[in-house]
Design a protein around this motif. Structure first.
Motif, short mmCIF file in Angstrom:
data_model
loop_
_atom_site.label_atom_id
_atom_site.label_comp_id
_atom_site.label_asym_id
_atom_site.label_seq_id
_atom_site.Cartn_x
_atom_site.Cartn_y
_atom_site.Cartn_z
N GLY A 1 0.69 -1.33 -0.16
CA GLY A 1 -0.01 -0.09 -0.01
C GLY A 1 0.84 1.20 -0.01
O GLY A 1 0.43 2.23 -0.62
N SER A 2 1.82 1.44 0.80
CA SER A 2 2.89 2.43 0.87
C SER A 2 3.08 2.75 -0.53
O SER A 2 3.41 3.91 -0.90
CB SER A 2 3.80 2.33 1.93
N GLU A 3 3.93 1.81 -1.15
CA GLU A 3 4.39 2.00 -2.33
C GLU A 3 3.26 2.28 -3.65
O GLU A 3 3.54 3.30 -4.54
CB GLU A 3 5.08 0.54 -2.87
N ALA A 4 2.08 1.70 -3.52
CA ALA A 4 1.11 1.97 -4.44
C ALA A 4 0.51 3.42 -4.19
O ALA A 4 0.38 3.94 -5.26
CB ALA A 4 0.00 0.89 -4.22
N ASN A 5 0.43 4.02 -2.86
CA ASN A 5 0.13 5.35 -2.92
C ASN A 5 1.17 6.20 -3.32
O ASN A 5 0.83 7.26 -4.01
CB ASN A 5 0.15 5.65 -1.29
N GLU A 6 2.41 5.97 -3.12
CA GLU A 6 3.45 6.79 -3.94
C GLU A 6 3.34 6.76 -5.30
O GLU A 6 3.57 7.93 -5.92
CB GLU A 6 4.90 6.29 -3.40
N GLU B 1 -3.92 25.96 -9.65
CA GLU B 1 -2.89 25.42 -10.65
C GLU B 1 -1.62 24.64 -10.03
O GLU B 1 -1.01 24.22 -10.57
CB GLU B 1 -2.33 26.60 -11.34
N ARG B 2 -1.57 24.73 -8.63
CA ARG B 2 -0.54 24.20 -7.82
C ARG B 2 -1.01 22.93 -7.12
O ARG B 2 -0.25 22.45 -6.54
CB ARG B 2 -0.10 25.19 -6.62
N VAL B 3 -2.26 22.62 -7.09
CA VAL B 3 -2.71 21.36 -6.40
C VAL B 3 -2.70 20.21 -7.26
O VAL B 3 -3.40 20.22 -8.35
CB VAL B 3 -4.21 21.76 -5.69
N LEU B 4 -2.01 18.99 -6.71
CA LEU B 4 -2.05 18.10 -7.71
C LEU B 4 -3.17 16.89 -7.55
O LEU B 4 -3.89 16.48 -8.23
CB LEU B 4 -0.76 17.18 -7.58
N ALA B 5 -3.35 16.77 -6.30
CA ALA B 5 -4.51 15.72 -5.85
C ALA B 5 -5.13 15.86 -4.32
O ALA B 5 -4.45 16.32 -3.67
CB ALA B 5 -3.68 14.38 -5.97
N PHE B 6 -6.24 15.22 -4.19
CA PHE B 6 -6.75 15.21 -3.06
C PHE B 6 -6.79 13.57 -2.62
O PHE B 6 -7.63 12.88 -3.35
CB PHE B 6 -7.95 15.63 -2.73
N VAL B 7 -6.06 13.10 -1.72
CA VAL B 7 -6.24 11.67 -1.43
C VAL B 7 -6.81 11.37 -0.23
O VAL B 7 -6.57 12.09 0.93
CB VAL B 7 -4.75 11.33 -1.17
N VAL B 8 -7.69 10.36 -0.19
CA VAL B 8 -8.77 10.12 0.87
C VAL B 8 -9.19 8.60 0.91
O VAL B 8 -9.09 7.97 -0.07
CB VAL B 8 -9.95 11.03 0.87
N GLU B 9 -9.40 8.25 2.09
CA GLU B 9 -9.84 6.74 2.72
C GLU B 9 -11.30 6.87 2.42
O GLU B 9 -11.96 7.50 3.40
CB GLU B 9 -9.45 6.25 3.64
N LEU C 1 -8.74 13.14 -7.91
CA LEU C 1 -9.43 12.84 -6.54
C LEU C 1 -8.93 11.09 -6.74
O LEU C 1 -9.13 10.47 -7.57
CB LEU C 1 -10.77 12.90 -6.75
N VAL C 2 -8.08 10.72 -5.58
CA VAL C 2 -7.63 9.55 -5.38
C VAL C 2 -8.47 8.83 -4.04
O VAL C 2 -8.28 9.25 -3.01
CB VAL C 2 -6.04 9.63 -5.07
N PHE C 3 -8.66 7.70 -4.36
CA PHE C 3 -9.35 6.85 -3.48
C PHE C 3 -8.30 6.00 -2.83
O PHE C 3 -7.74 4.97 -3.62
CB PHE C 3 -10.82 6.01 -3.63
N ASP C 4 -7.58 5.85 -1.57
CA ASP C 4 -6.87 5.04 -0.77
C ASP C 4 -7.60 3.94 -0.49
O ASP C 4 -8.42 3.79 0.87
CB ASP C 4 -6.18 5.68 0.09
N GLU C 5 -8.04 2.81 -1.27
CA GLU C 5 -8.55 1.41 -0.88
C GLU C 5 -7.81 0.48 -0.33
O GLU C 5 -8.17 -0.83 -0.72
CB GLU C 5 -9.52 1.35 -1.96
N VAL C 6 -6.75 0.70 0.10
CA VAL C 6 -5.84 -0.23 0.66
C VAL C 6 -6.62 -1.32 1.72
O VAL C 6 -6.34 -2.44 1.74
CB VAL C 6 -4.53 0.47 1.41
N MET C 7 -7.09 -0.92 2.47
CA MET C 7 -8.24 -1.39 3.55
C MET C 7 -9.60 -2.00 2.89
O MET C 7 -10.16 -2.88 3.31
CB MET C 7 -8.19 -0.99 4.86
#
Length: 447
Positions: A109-114, A204-212, A243-249
């Protein structure tokens, strides 16, 4: 396990001794049960670290890994193509559906989020948006243990240790439902905070919002109000932020292959998977992305980041067998049905235990909030109620997970996430033993 060896020893020697007292020495497992070197049996309440979806000893991944190792042990995906990689990517993409046609495999998961952040950064540069470098995450939250992931985590104590070394994301309040005016109100606060943060930093400076989409250990299986997902999707679209969903769990465990499938009007741009994907048989993580994004980038500079063990053939064979078992045994539906039953049984504990202030979660990713009194007061920073419950649980044959987040500033909880193969009878056994452990812990903590 007693004593400390002069050489070698278990990995737990690195951890704080206050949290590793009397750890059982596990020697074998069967289904949802583990056995230590004294013959004592423990029901695995947290599926190891929320990943052993098939429980212990399922022969299908074991056979698949053995057969694959004899046929092809390793082939590096930067200079070859191999069938297990193709097979696993195809299975994942089919289950994930439209918008997730491409699968980049990694070792966890750590690697995949990176990888998700690196992919978005490479895409931004290729699209002439090189100013996009900032990432926004929630406080609290958890996205991994590498330096980059530590910077993304919603952990108030991380900066004191890693501040000079890590790049920290912008933090906004997580949509925590317990103690909020209402789940919808909590969602509204987070959505407004996301919009305000992007405006302050500059779109213009924001790349992503990452959330579970469903919280893990960092929030105790917090389930945001549905309005949260519609709101953050609208904000990200308006500002051109991924928009990124962290669905590791949360993937599979929450009664859908992706928790994102519960919110079709708010589909994320990328999804990150791990844990249950390898189910403890092999280290596996995955980044899911739309074909249009991947193919356009591949037509140019490409996304050329890789690690040696990405898409390892043996790990891919394990992943294929795990997903086959999930489908063949209908474990996604089982997670939803069994989770509803287990949640109802946990509610009976909440009604009588002074330690339990809330029961929440989705599917078989559940948690009980541990409180000091009927008003839901938090424990002080020097008292770790989840670790106390872990110790008492072990005496009653339960293997509980305890890793305090933010010294209890946002609350304390014990996550209840057994293997998806757990039966109704084993759920009853879990709850009965947990009830007794909570009584013992309450006597220690509330006296």
């Amino acid at each position: 396990m007693s004593g400390r060896p002069d050489r070698g020893g278990p990995q737990s020697l690195f951890y704080a001794r206050s949290t590793t007292r009397d750890l059982p020495h596990i020697v074998r497992g069967d289904g949802v049960w583990l056995e230590d070197d004294t013959g004592a049996r423990y029901l695995d309440v947290a599926a190891g670290a929320f990943l052993s979806n098939l429980g212990q000893g399922d022969e299908r991944p074991i056979r698949a890994m053995s057969e694959q190792a004899r046929r092809l042990t390793f082939s590096y995906v930067r200079n070859t193509v191999h069938d297990p990689n193709v097979a696993l990517a195809g299975r994942i993409a089919a289950l994930a559906g439209d918008g997730f046609e491409r699968v980049h495999l990694s070792s966890g998961g750590s690697e995949a989020n990176e990888m998700a952040i690196k992919f978005l950064r490479q895409r931004a540069v290729a699209c002439g948006e090189a100013a996009r470098t900032r990432v926004i995450t929630c406080m609290p939250s958890y996205h991994g243990a590498t330096l980059a992931a530590i910077g993304m985590n919603g952990d108030l104590d991380a900066e004191a240790v890693y501040g000079p070394m890590a790049v920290f994301s912008e933090k906004i309040p997580a949509p925590l439902t317990y103690r909020a005016e209402s789940p919808a109100a909590a969602a509204g606060v987070t959505v407004a905070a996301l919009d305000a943060a992007i405006e302050r930093i500059g779109s213009e400076r924001v790349l992503a919002f990452v959330v579970e989409p469903v919280g893990g250990q960092s929030t105790g299986a917090n389930v945001p109000d549905p309005s949260f997902f519609v709101g953050v999707r609208r904000v990200c679209d308006r500002h051109g932020v991924a928009l990124v969903f962290d669905e590791v769990m949360s993937s599979v465990r929450c009664g859908r292959f992706l928790a994102a499938h519960r919110h079709p009007a708010a589909r994320p741009d990328l999804v990150v998977l791990a844990k249950g994907l390898g189910a403890g048989f092999a280290p596996l993580g995955a980044l899911l992305a739309p074909a249009a994004w991947v193919d356009r980038l591949a037509d140019g500079v490409g996304f050329n980041v890789s690690h040696t063990y990405n898409a390892n053939p043996i790990a891919c064979a394990a992943g294929c067998a795990v997903l086959d078992a999930v489908v063949d045994d209908d474990l996604i539906a089982a997670a939803e049905a069994r989770g509803a039953y287990l949640q109802s049984r946990l509610e009976t504990i909440r009604a009588r235990s002074p330690l339990v202030g809330d029961v929440r979660g989705q599917g078989l990713l559940l948690a009980i909030e541990l409180v000091r009194d009927a008003a839901g007061s938090r424990f002080s920073a020097d008292i770790d109620p989840a670790d106390a419950l872990r110790r008492h649980g072990a005496r009653h044959g339960l293997l509980l997970y305890a890793r305090r987040q933010n010294r209890g500033r946002y609350g304390d909880w014990s996550v209840i996430a057994p293997p998806l193969t757990i039966t109704a009878e084993e759920c009853d056994e879990l709850v009965d033993r947990l009830d007794r452990a909570l009584d013992d812990a309450a006597q220690e903590l509330l006296r």
